[in-house]
Design a protein around this motif. Sequence first.
Motif, PDB file in Angstrom:
ATOM      1  N   ALA A  68      11.437   9.088 -14.344  1.00  0.00           N
ATOM      2  CA  ALA A  68      11.504  10.232 -15.255  1.00  0.00           C
ATOM      3  C   ALA A  68      12.159   9.854 -16.577  1.00  0.00           C
ATOM      4  CB  ALA A  68      12.273  11.369 -14.586  1.00  0.00           C
ATOM      5  N   ILE A  69      13.222   9.058 -16.516  1.00  0.00           N
ATOM      6  CA  ILE A  69      13.906   8.636 -17.743  1.00  0.00           C
ATOM      7  C   ILE A  69      13.009   7.715 -18.562  1.00  0.00           C
ATOM      8  CG2 ILE A  69      15.851   7.288 -18.626  1.00  0.00           C
ATOM      9  CD1 ILE A  69      17.473   8.384 -16.219  1.00  0.00           C
ATOM     10  N   ARG A  70      12.336   6.796 -17.887  1.00  0.00           N
ATOM     11  CA  ARG A  70      11.418   5.903 -18.605  1.00  0.00           C
ATOM     12  C   ARG A  70      10.279   6.682 -19.255  1.00  0.00           C
ATOM     13  NH1 ARG A  70      10.709   1.331 -14.001  1.00  0.00           N
ATOM     14  NH2 ARG A  70      12.697   0.248 -14.258  1.00  0.00           N
ATOM     15  N   ALA A  71       9.745   7.673 -18.511  1.00  0.00           N
ATOM     16  CA  ALA A  71       8.640   8.458 -19.045  1.00  0.00           C
ATOM     17  C   ALA A  71       9.057   9.217 -20.299  1.00  0.00           C
ATOM     18  CB  ALA A  71       8.136   9.434 -17.978  1.00  0.00           C
ATOM     19  N   ALA A  72      10.349   9.541 -20.410  1.00  0.00           N
ATOM     20  CA  ALA A  72      10.850  10.231 -21.601  1.00  0.00           C
ATOM     21  C   ALA A  72      11.038   9.275 -22.777  1.00  0.00           C
ATOM     22  CB  ALA A  72      12.170  10.918 -21.271  1.00  0.00           C
ATOM     23  N   GLY A  73      10.844   7.983 -22.552  1.00  0.00           N
ATOM     24  CA  GLY A  73      10.959   7.000 -23.622  1.00  0.00           C
ATOM     25  C   GLY A  73      12.346   6.446 -23.826  1.00  0.00           C
ATOM     26  N   ALA A  74      13.255   6.713 -22.893  1.00  0.00           N
ATOM     27  CA  ALA A  74      14.628   6.228 -23.027  1.00  0.00           C
ATOM     28  C   ALA A  74      14.794   4.897 -22.303  1.00  0.00           C
ATOM     29  CB  ALA A  74      15.610   7.254 -22.458  1.00  0.00           C
ATOM     30  N   GLY A  75      15.645   4.030 -22.855  1.00  0.00           N
ATOM     31  CA  GLY A  75      15.997   2.792 -22.191  1.00  0.00           C
ATOM     32  C   GLY A  75      17.063   3.034 -21.143  1.00  0.00           C
ATOM     33  N   LEU A  76      17.310   2.031 -20.327  1.00  0.00           N
ATOM     34  CA  LEU A  76      18.278   2.150 -19.231  1.00  0.00           C
ATOM     35  C   LEU A  76      19.216   0.955 -19.221  1.00  0.00           C
ATOM     36  CD1 LEU A  76      15.781   3.330 -16.526  1.00  0.00           C
ATOM     37  CD2 LEU A  76      17.879   4.545 -17.046  1.00  0.00           C
ATOM     38  N   VAL A  77      20.503   1.261 -19.020  1.00  0.00           N
ATOM     39  CA  VAL A  77      21.517   0.218 -18.857  1.00  0.00           C
ATOM     40  C   VAL A  77      22.428   0.645 -17.719  1.00  0.00           C
ATOM     41  CG1 VAL A  77      23.497  -0.964 -19.899  1.00  0.00           C
ATOM     42  CG2 VAL A  77      21.471  -0.481 -21.276  1.00  0.00           C
ATOM     43  N   GLY A  78      22.757  -0.295 -16.848  1.00  0.00           N
ATOM     44  CA  GLY A  78      23.654  -0.002 -15.743  1.00  0.00           C
ATOM     45  C   GLY A  78      25.050  -0.528 -16.000  1.00  0.00           C
ATOM     46  N   VAL A  79      26.030   0.131 -15.405  1.00  0.00           N
ATOM     47  CA  VAL A  79      27.407  -0.361 -15.461  1.00  0.00           C
ATOM     48  C   VAL A  79      27.950  -0.398 -14.042  1.00  0.00           C
ATOM     49  CG1 VAL A  79      27.896   0.382 -17.806  1.00  0.00           C
ATOM     50  CG2 VAL A  79      28.286   1.971 -15.941  1.00  0.00           C
ATOM     51  N   ALA A  80      28.685  -1.464 -13.728  1.00  0.00           N
ATOM     52  CA  ALA A  80      29.259  -1.618 -12.393  1.00  0.00           C
ATOM     53  C   ALA A  80      30.428  -2.573 -12.477  1.00  0.00           C
ATOM     54  CB  ALA A  80      28.208  -2.150 -11.415  1.00  0.00           C
ATOM     55  N   ASP A  81      31.393  -2.388 -11.582  1.00  0.00           N
ATOM     56  CA  ASP A  81      32.565  -3.267 -11.561  1.00  0.00           C
ATOM     57  C   ASP A  81      32.228  -4.658 -11.036  1.00  0.00           C
ATOM     58  OD1 ASP A  81      34.176  -1.278 -12.567  1.00  0.00           O
ATOM     59  OD2 ASP A  81      34.723  -0.508 -10.586  1.00  0.00           O
ATOM     60  N   GLY A  82      31.285  -4.727 -10.104  1.00  0.00           N
ATOM     61  CA  GLY A  82      30.920  -6.020  -9.532  1.00  0.00           C
ATOM     62  C   GLY A  82      29.418  -6.128  -9.386  1.00  0.00           C
ATOM     63  N   ALA A  83      28.964  -6.676  -8.251  1.00  0.00           N
ATOM     64  CA  ALA A  83      27.533  -6.782  -7.975  1.00  0.00           C
ATOM     65  C   ALA A  83      26.917  -5.387  -7.891  1.00  0.00           C
ATOM     66  CB  ALA A  83      27.301  -7.539  -6.680  1.00  0.00           C
ATOM     67  N   ALA A  84      25.683  -5.245  -8.353  1.00  0.00           N
ATOM     68  CA  ALA A  84      25.008  -3.946  -8.360  1.00  0.00           C
ATOM     69  C   ALA A  84      23.589  -4.093  -7.827  1.00  0.00           C
ATOM     70  CB  ALA A  84      25.000  -3.365  -9.771  1.00  0.00           C
ATOM     71  N   PRO A  85      23.448  -4.378  -6.534  1.00  0.00           N
ATOM     72  CA  PRO A  85      22.105  -4.622  -6.001  1.00  0.00           C
ATOM     73  C   PRO A  85      21.173  -3.424  -6.112  1.00  0.00           C
ATOM     74  CG  PRO A  85      23.736  -4.424  -4.226  1.00  0.00           C
ATOM     75  CD  PRO A  85      24.495  -4.514  -5.504  1.00  0.00           C
ATOM     76  N   ARG A  86      21.699  -2.194  -5.957  1.00  0.00           N
ATOM     77  CA  ARG A  86      20.820  -1.023  -6.055  1.00  0.00           C
ATOM     78  C   ARG A  86      20.337  -0.818  -7.478  1.00  0.00           C
ATOM     79  NH1 ARG A  86      22.642   4.212  -4.786  1.00  0.00           N
ATOM     80  NH2 ARG A  86      20.466   4.735  -5.099  1.00  0.00           N
ATOM     81  N   LEU A  87      21.223  -1.017  -8.453  1.00  0.00           N
ATOM     82  CA  LEU A  87      20.796  -0.895  -9.847  1.00  0.00           C
ATOM     83  C   LEU A  87      19.703  -1.911 -10.159  1.00  0.00           C
ATOM     84  CD1 LEU A  87      24.194  -0.419 -11.747  1.00  0.00           C
ATOM     85  CD2 LEU A  87      22.489   1.338 -11.215  1.00  0.00           C
ATOM     86  N   GLU A  88      19.905  -3.141  -9.739  1.00  0.00           N
ATOM     87  CA  GLU A  88      18.926  -4.185 -10.019  1.00  0.00           C
ATOM     88  C   GLU A  88      17.617  -3.920  -9.288  1.00  0.00           C
ATOM     89  OE1 GLU A  88      20.954  -7.748  -9.011  1.00  0.00           O
ATOM     90  OE2 GLU A  88      22.137  -7.800 -10.855  1.00  0.00           O
ATOM     91  N   ALA A  89      17.698  -3.417  -8.053  1.00  0.00           N
ATOM     92  CA  ALA A  89      16.481  -3.112  -7.290  1.00  0.00           C
ATOM     93  C   ALA A  89      15.667  -2.018  -7.957  1.00  0.00           C
ATOM     94  CB  ALA A  89      16.845  -2.701  -5.861  1.00  0.00           C
ATOM     95  N   LEU A  90      16.358  -1.107  -8.648  1.00  0.00           N
ATOM     96  CA  LEU A  90      15.674  -0.019  -9.336  1.00  0.00           C
ATOM     97  C   LEU A  90      15.266  -0.385 -10.761  1.00  0.00           C
ATOM     98  CD1 LEU A  90      17.913   2.917  -8.103  1.00  0.00           C
ATOM     99  CD2 LEU A  90      15.514   2.559  -7.521  1.00  0.00           C
ATOM    100  N   GLY A  91      15.506  -1.634 -11.153  1.00  0.00           N
ATOM    101  CA  GLY A  91      15.092  -2.070 -12.475  1.00  0.00           C
ATOM    102  C   GLY A  91      16.026  -1.640 -13.583  1.00  0.00           C
ATOM    103  N   ILE A  92      17.292  -1.355 -13.239  1.00  0.00           N
ATOM    104  CA  ILE A  92      18.284  -0.983 -14.251  1.00  0.00           C
ATOM    105  C   ILE A  92      19.172  -2.204 -14.488  1.00  0.00           C
ATOM    106  CG2 ILE A  92      20.144   0.603 -14.871  1.00  0.00           C
ATOM    107  CD1 ILE A  92      18.984   2.557 -12.817  1.00  0.00           C
ATOM    108  N   PRO A  93      19.002  -2.899 -15.603  1.00  0.00           N
ATOM    109  CA  PRO A  93      19.783  -4.133 -15.815  1.00  0.00           C
ATOM    110  C   PRO A  93      21.259  -3.821 -16.023  1.00  0.00           C
ATOM    111  CG  PRO A  93      18.509  -3.575 -17.768  1.00  0.00           C
ATOM    112  CD  PRO A  93      18.090  -2.616 -16.720  1.00  0.00           C
ATOM    113  N   PRO A  94      22.155  -4.327 -15.177  1.00  0.00           N
ATOM    114  CA  PRO A  94      23.584  -4.092 -15.390  1.00  0.00           C
ATOM    115  C   PRO A  94      24.072  -4.846 -16.630  1.00  0.00           C
ATOM    116  CG  PRO A  94      23.124  -4.817 -13.129  1.00  0.00           C
ATOM    117  CD  PRO A  94      21.896  -5.076 -13.944  1.00  0.00           C
ATOM    118  N   ALA A  95      24.949  -4.180 -17.369  1.00  0.00           N
ATOM    119  CA  ALA A  95      25.517  -4.823 -18.555  1.00  0.00           C
ATOM    120  C   ALA A  95      26.463  -5.930 -18.131  1.00  0.00           C
ATOM    121  CB  ALA A  95      26.259  -3.792 -19.389  1.00  0.00           C
ATOM    122  N   ARG A  96      26.212  -7.127 -18.588  1.00  0.00           N
ATOM    123  CA  ARG A  96      27.093  -8.269 -18.342  1.00  0.00           C
ATOM    124  C   ARG A  96      27.626  -8.737 -19.691  1.00  0.00           C
ATOM    125  NH1 ARG A  96      27.660  -6.990 -13.226  1.00  0.00           N
ATOM    126  NH2 ARG A  96      25.771  -7.284 -11.981  1.00  0.00           N
TER     127      ARG A  96
END
Length: 391
Positions: A68-96
């Motif tokens: 839904a967010i992609r369809a609206a034309g918005a980009g996505l960035v993830g934030v996490a304290d450590g490893a973020a396997p669910r974010l990565e699995a969903l195609g949300i690149p965690p900020a490093r």
Amino acid sequence: MTAPLGVVVAVRGDGEAAVVAEIDAHPGLAVVRRCADLAEAVAVARAGLGSVVVLSEQPHLDADAVAAIRAAGAGLVGVADGAAPRLEALGIPPARGSLADAVLAAVARPAPDFAPPPERGGGAVIAVWGTGGAPGRTTVAVNLAAEAALAGHRTVLVDLDTAGASVATALGLADEAPGIAAVARAAARGEDAASLLERHLLDVASRLRVVTGLTRAARWPEVTAPGLERLWPALRAAAEVVVLDLAAPAEAAVGHGAGPRRDGATLAGLAEADVVVAVGGAEPHQLVRLVHALLDLEGPPPVVAVNRIRASVAGTRPEDAIAAALGRHAGVTEVWPLPWDLRACDAAARDGRTLAEAAPRSPLRRAIASMADVVIAAARAARDAPATVTD
């Protein structure tokens, strides 16, 4: 002067304040909304109020929300304290490193699709579909899967009828099992689809396992296309033959409108299948429905099976009459006739068994077994055929 880039923040926990501060400290960025939950973030993105959504892991984050967010034309960035396997699995690149740099990069390039399972698997997928009005789709699906297992193929039968799931009843299984809802819902959240399947597959016979259907038809929104997209490779890896019991088209079996569709699981199953078995009844009104359904169906021609054939509704030579009618009105060149076999079907339904178990010598069982051999061979050939390249 260029206006700063609008950023929507949907971060849970104490880290939200630091995320907001870092974004606002960059001269080219500005936080336009701090969202209380994911639903608000999706709504804000759809309203066009931000160019990038910054997300953390949260309970309702799944592939539907990401789409839904992609369809609206918005980009996505993830934030996490450590490893973020669910974010990565969903195609949300965690900020490093720099969050601001990650936000700017998300605008410059689209987010990748959420990660598929590592192996697609070699199983062939057969979709059993057809008209409304109970022509016997589930009877065909259950017994086609049973015949595949008896022929030595590791087989998985999936109840994807989101209007009236009945595989569990047909096989005498407890209908309160989580089944497809639990598997598709968790897959949409980015969980490991292969592990999910192993937890929810039920053994019903040698080489035959089942994923049960929805316990209530009202739960159809839980079985979404993004969840199924992640599930298909795992199903193909879990079995040599996968049989999908699909609902009749709730709308049309072509096209995809915006937003969830009640027949979304049917459309997804038809699109994934290597072969479609289209089931209709022999009664005149059922044949009319079958003609209309076949004319609407996109893709390669299906295997057409007409169920409950009998002279009392189609004349002294019902198979020939029905084949001629379907050839004339729908361009069908071959029809698999499935005879009226009420006694065998009643015996199987009463005991929750397959025809091979309840009435092994019945004409209907023999007809489905013959059809199964041909359908499985066709599905394997379609699976192994090179992909068609289009401009």
